[in-house]
Design an enzyme around this catalytic site. Structure first.
Site, PDB file in Angstrom:
ATOM      1  CD  GLU A 173      -2.978  -1.159   2.250  1.00  0.00           C
ATOM      2  OE1 GLU A 173      -4.094  -1.671   2.081  1.00  0.00           O
ATOM      3  OE2 GLU A 173      -2.630  -0.663   3.361  1.00  0.00           O
ATOM      4  CD  GLU A 365      -3.696  -6.054   2.463  1.00  0.00           C
ATOM      5  OE1 GLU A 365      -4.552  -5.408   3.114  1.00  0.00           O
ATOM      6  OE2 GLU A 365      -2.479  -5.823   2.527  1.00  0.00           O
TER       7      GLU A 365
END
Length: 471
Positions: A173, A365
């Site tokens: 991320e 995810e």
């Protein structure tokens, strides 16, 4: 609406991060990471040293139970397992010249176990666990020296494991850096916050480091595929107002720039305009520009929620629990932690990313954090988590829709496939897994593992290659 199964070769599995599962925070030569001084996750202040209330110090003791856990993943039929390597297990302080062999040997054992069960590893090089020494002595990623430290670390991993690992992710991320500087970038946060000039310079350093890792992979592990990893978040205008649509465009640009650089090899014009208007002049060398041309093979991302945006300050009401800002969408329900539930948004973001970058995509995810209750059913301890099954089913149906749209999706790894310590709140009660771990927020519990109802459900989804999904 599609009723077909997923394509042959689609990679089904689950995902975790070292700092949230391994524990053994100071075992076998490991140094401290930023996570070892974040006992309350993003939501609380850091501590000076690791403290007993930090659940991540023990995690779920995966460091000693990895074989048991991987066997459970294999029982579900995983074809891929995403995990991260703890940087401070390999280079305890981060700036050493020689790696810690005991740390490397641990991941050799993990890979041995995955190979035994025929599970493809997907390895994240840096997942929110910058060595604490690099944060405190260098200022984290604000310091250009970290590019070299990361480069040495990445090369060490690729030379050691490159023949055994096909899929690599450089940073987790990466677009969270501006919003969570200490966790994402090891940047100490002074009173008043980190100056924007430093944050954007740190962003640049991470992007250069990511590109260098991609280049190294092509040198030492030419069969490997390297991807970037971004936090995805579709953004809707709060009203049909053109000003709200422009606010969406501006917010989207703030996230998409990371993928644009990773896939196109240079900064886009809209980002350069942002820097000009903020009065920020980045230190970018000719070597940096050359490095950035080492673009990724695929784009991976997390997906949990969508947000809305508006240009009207009077209508701003920030979504609870959302580190990336944005406004709660009044048409959507939310989880207990305020994360809005939007399966259709996953199809939208898959199409957006595919249309924009034309690179294979990997959903690494996605999941629902919820409070689970361990109960006994037919003499077996389990969790009847129909809410999780419904959430995942609805999202996977939308992945199928995106595949029908022509989007190239490599695979899907459900987040926290076994219960882990939450990154956002550092709780264990915020559970995502198919496997219940008996550990509580106060640290008590046996650490025993139990299959939830969703365990069998996901095994069926994998066995049928998605045909068992309820549409």
């Amino acid at each position: 609406m599609t009723t077909t199964s997923f394509p042959d070769g689609f990679l089904w599995g689950g995902a975790t991060a070292a700092n949230q599962i391994e524990g053994a925070y100071d075992a076998d030569g490991k140094g401290y990471s930023v996570q070892d001084v974040m006992p309350r996750g993003i939501s609380g202040p850091r501590s000076d040293q690791p403290t007993p209330d930090n659940l991540k110090l023990v995690g779920i003791d995966h460091y000693h139970r990895y074989a048991e856990d991987i066997a459970l993943f294999a029982e579900m039929g995983f074809g891929v397992y995403r995990f991260s390597i703890a940087w401070s297990r390999i280079f305890p302080k981060g700036d050493e010249t020689e790696p810690n062999e005991e740390g490397l040997a641990f991941y050799d054992r993990v890979l041995d176990e995955l190979e035994k069960h025929g599970i493809e590893p997907l390895v994240t090089i840096s997942h929110y666990e910058t060595p604490l020494h690099l944060a405190e002595a260098y200022g984290g990623w604000t310091n250009r020296e970290l590019i070299g430290f990361y480069e040495r670390y990445a090369r060490t991993l690729l030379e050691r494991f490159g023949s055994r690992v096909k899929y690599w992710l450089t940073f987790n991320e990466i677009n969270s850096l501006l919003h969570a500087p200490f966790m994402s970038g090891g940047i100490p946060i002074p009173e008043g916050g980190v100056p924007e000039q430093q944050l954007y310079q740190a962003m640049h350093h991470e992007l250069v480091a990511s590109a260098r890792a991609t280049r190294i992979a092509r040198e030492v592990a030419p069969e490997a595929k390297v991807g970037c990893m971004v936090l995805s978040m579709p953004i809707y205008p709060l009203t049909p107002s053109p000003d709200d649509a422009r606010a969406v465009m501006d917010a989207d640009h703030g996230n998409l720039v990371y993928g644009d650089v990773h896939t196109r090899g240079e900064y886009p014009g809209y980002f350069l305009r942002t820097l000009r208007e903020k009065g920020i002049a980045l230190d970018i060398t000719d070597q940096d520009r050359e490095d950035l041309t080492n673009t990724v093979d695929f784009v991976s991302f997390s997906y949990y929620m969508s947000i809305a945006e508006t240009a009207d300050p009077a209508k701003r009401a920030e979504g609870e629990g959302n580190i990336m800002g944005g406004i709660a969408n009044p048409t959507l329900e939310a989880s207990e932690w305020g994360w809005q539930i939007d399966p259709v948004g996953l199809r939208l973001v898959l199409n957006q990313f595919w249309d924009r970058w034309q690179k294979p995509l990997f959903i690494v995810e996605n999941g629902l954090g919820a409070r689970d209750q361990l109960v006994e059913v037919d003499g077996e301890k389990t969790v009847v988590d129909d809410y999780r099954i419904a959430y995942l089913n609805d999202h996977l149906v939308q992945v199928g829709e995106a595949l029908e749209d022509g989007v190239d999706v490599l695979g899907y790894t459900s987040w926290g496939c076994i219960d882990i310590v939450s990154a956002s709140t550092a709780q264990l009660s915020k559970r995502y897994g198919f496997i219940y771990v008996d550990r509580n927020d106060d640290g008590t519990g046996t650490l025993d593992r139990y299959r939830k109802k969703s365990f069998g459900w996901y095994a069926d989804v994998i066995r049928t290659n998605g045909a068992s999904l309820t549409r």
